[in-house]
Design an enzyme around this catalytic site. Structure first.
Site, PDB file in Angstrom:
ATOM      1  N   LYS A 158       0.745   6.956   9.924  1.00 29.91           N
ATOM      2  CA  LYS A 158      -0.606   7.490   9.697  1.00 29.91           C
ATOM      3  C   LYS A 158      -1.105   8.076  11.013  1.00 29.91           C
ATOM      4  CE  LYS A 158      -2.461   3.722   7.520  1.00 29.91           C
ATOM      5  NZ  LYS A 158      -3.478   2.908   6.786  1.00 29.91           N
ATOM      6  N   ASP A 212       0.250   2.693  12.462  1.00 31.49           N
ATOM      7  CA  ASP A 212      -1.150   2.988  12.148  1.00 31.49           C
ATOM      8  C   ASP A 212      -1.868   3.319  13.458  1.00 31.49           C
ATOM      9  OD1 ASP A 212      -3.483   3.060  10.532  1.00 31.49           O
ATOM     10  OD2 ASP A 212      -3.864   0.947  10.838  1.00 31.49           O
ATOM     11  N   PHE A 244      -5.491   3.349   2.875  1.00 29.92           N
ATOM     12  CA  PHE A 244      -4.903   2.017   2.961  1.00 29.92           C
ATOM     13  C   PHE A 244      -3.938   1.838   1.799  1.00 29.92           C
ATOM     14  CE2 PHE A 244      -4.258  -2.479   3.004  1.00 29.92           C
ATOM     15  CZ  PHE A 244      -4.157  -2.726   4.366  1.00 29.92           C
ATOM     16  N   VAL A 245      -2.679   1.623   2.120  1.00 31.53           N
ATOM     17  CA  VAL A 245      -1.639   1.562   1.090  1.00 31.53           C
ATOM     18  C   VAL A 245      -1.010   0.169   1.012  1.00 31.53           C
ATOM     19  CG1 VAL A 245      -1.069   4.024   1.107  1.00 31.53           C
ATOM     20  CG2 VAL A 245       0.050   2.497   2.743  1.00 31.53           C
TER      21      VAL A 245
HETATM   22  P1  IMP Z   1      -1.015  -0.753  14.055  1.00 32.76           P
HETATM   23  O1  IMP Z   1      -0.856  -1.860  15.063  1.00 32.76           O
HETATM   24  O2  IMP Z   1      -2.458  -0.374  13.852  1.00 32.76           O
HETATM   25  O3  IMP Z   1      -0.119   0.423  14.261  1.00 32.76           O
HETATM   26  O4  IMP Z   1      -0.701  -1.384  12.652  1.00 32.76           O
HETATM   27  C1  IMP Z   1       0.480  -1.845  12.308  1.00 32.76           C
HETATM   28  C2  IMP Z   1       0.362  -2.897  11.224  1.00 32.76           C
HETATM   29  O5  IMP Z   1      -0.872  -2.879  10.503  1.00 32.76           O
HETATM   30  C3  IMP Z   1       1.403  -2.605  10.184  1.00 32.76           C
HETATM   31  O6  IMP Z   1       2.649  -3.156  10.566  1.00 32.76           O
HETATM   32  C4  IMP Z   1       0.812  -3.229   8.957  1.00 32.76           C
HETATM   33  O7  IMP Z   1       1.124  -4.616   8.931  1.00 32.76           O
HETATM   34  C5  IMP Z   1      -0.669  -3.063   9.126  1.00 32.76           C
HETATM   35  N1  IMP Z   1      -1.137  -1.860   8.400  1.00 32.76           N
HETATM   36  C6  IMP Z   1      -1.603  -0.700   8.924  1.00 32.76           C
HETATM   37  N2  IMP Z   1      -1.951   0.174   7.964  1.00 32.76           N
HETATM   38  C7  IMP Z   1      -1.689  -0.442   6.788  1.00 32.76           C
HETATM   39  C8  IMP Z   1      -1.818  -0.046   5.409  1.00 32.76           C
HETATM   40  O8  IMP Z   1      -2.243   1.058   5.043  1.00 32.76           O
HETATM   41  N3  IMP Z   1      -1.447  -0.976   4.503  1.00 32.76           N
HETATM   42  C9  IMP Z   1      -0.947  -2.199   4.814  1.00 32.76           C
HETATM   43  N4  IMP Z   1      -0.798  -2.603   6.082  1.00 32.76           N
HETATM   44  C10 IMP Z   1      -1.172  -1.737   7.061  1.00 32.76           C
END
Ligand code: IMP
Ligand code: MG
Length: 193
Positions: free
Chosen positions: A131, A103, A152-153
């Site tokens: 994403k 994300d 958000f999924v």
């Molecule tokens: P990042 O650190 O922002 O890249 O996010 C990573 C973590 O955020 C993922 O491993 C998920 O646990 C959570 N996350 C990010 N986007 C989503 C989503 O759309 N649905 C559910 N969990 C998400």
């Protein structure tokens, strides 16, 4: 079906997931042929993806987990806390880091330097979902199941406030379900990643 009240629509069906995960396993197999792999998965969101990926990976491999949880409001990635450390010795090994979704990139950009410090021969990253529109940290995955828009999924391991991980598909949560405040997670507003 109970989930119909909370899920706006199915984004990726179970059949699409099954097909793509199988083809990701083929790609990884091809790239690591003749090598011995250590698969390191981040808890808890990888649970279904990992189980399906592993059963298609026809390679000698070992498996370990890193636990990460984030303190923060609902759908935002907050302060990261490690809840389980790596146990296997990965020095000189080929390492495949598996996460559910890339994300903002903050999680992988915290985890990767930690893994590099153990001096593996190489690290490749594999995520089910990406994403790209949300990226804040400079990080990319070597293997991506599906690139998705900024939604958000939940489902297939992914949660909102620890719920919906058991859905067999990836679905878009109804927007009225997304509260701006912190959902009740496992411990106040702490949540597993
Ligand atoms: P990042 O650190 O922002 O890249 O996010 C990573 C973590 O955020 C993922 O491993 C998920 O646990 C959570 N996350 C990010 N986007 C989503 C989503 O759309 N649905 C559910 N969990 C998400
Ligand atoms: Mg996660």
């Amino acid at each position: 079906m109970r989930w119909r009240a909370e899920i706006a629509r199915v984004l990726i069906t179970d059949a699409q997931l099954a097909r793509r995960v199988k083809s990701l396993a083929r790609e990884i197999e091809r790239d690591f042929r003749g090598r011995e792999l250590v698969v390191v998965a981040l808890l808890n969101g990888t649970v279904m993806f990992l189980a399906d990926l592993l059963r298609h990976l026809n390679l000698p491999l070992r498996l370990d987990f890193i636990g990460v949880s984030s303190y923060g409001a609902g759908t935002e990635t907050g302060e990261l806390v490690f809840t389980k450390e790596l146990r296997l010795d990965v020095r000189g090994r080929d390492l495949l880091l598996v996460d559910d979704i890339l994300d903002t990139g903050k999680t992988l950009s915290r985890v990767l330097p930690k893994l590099r410090a153990f001096k593996p021969r190489l690290i490749k990253t594999c995520v089910l979902l990406d994403k790209p529109a949300r990226r804040v940290a400079q990080v990319r995955a070597d293997y991506v199941g599906f690139s998705i828009p900024n939604l958000f999924v939940v489902g297939y391991g992914l949660d909102y406030a620890e719920r919906h991980r058991n859905l067999p598909f990836v679905g878009v949560l109804k927007s009225e379900r997304l509260r701006s405040g912190a959902p009740r997670g496992i411990n106040g507003n702490q949540r597993w990643c």
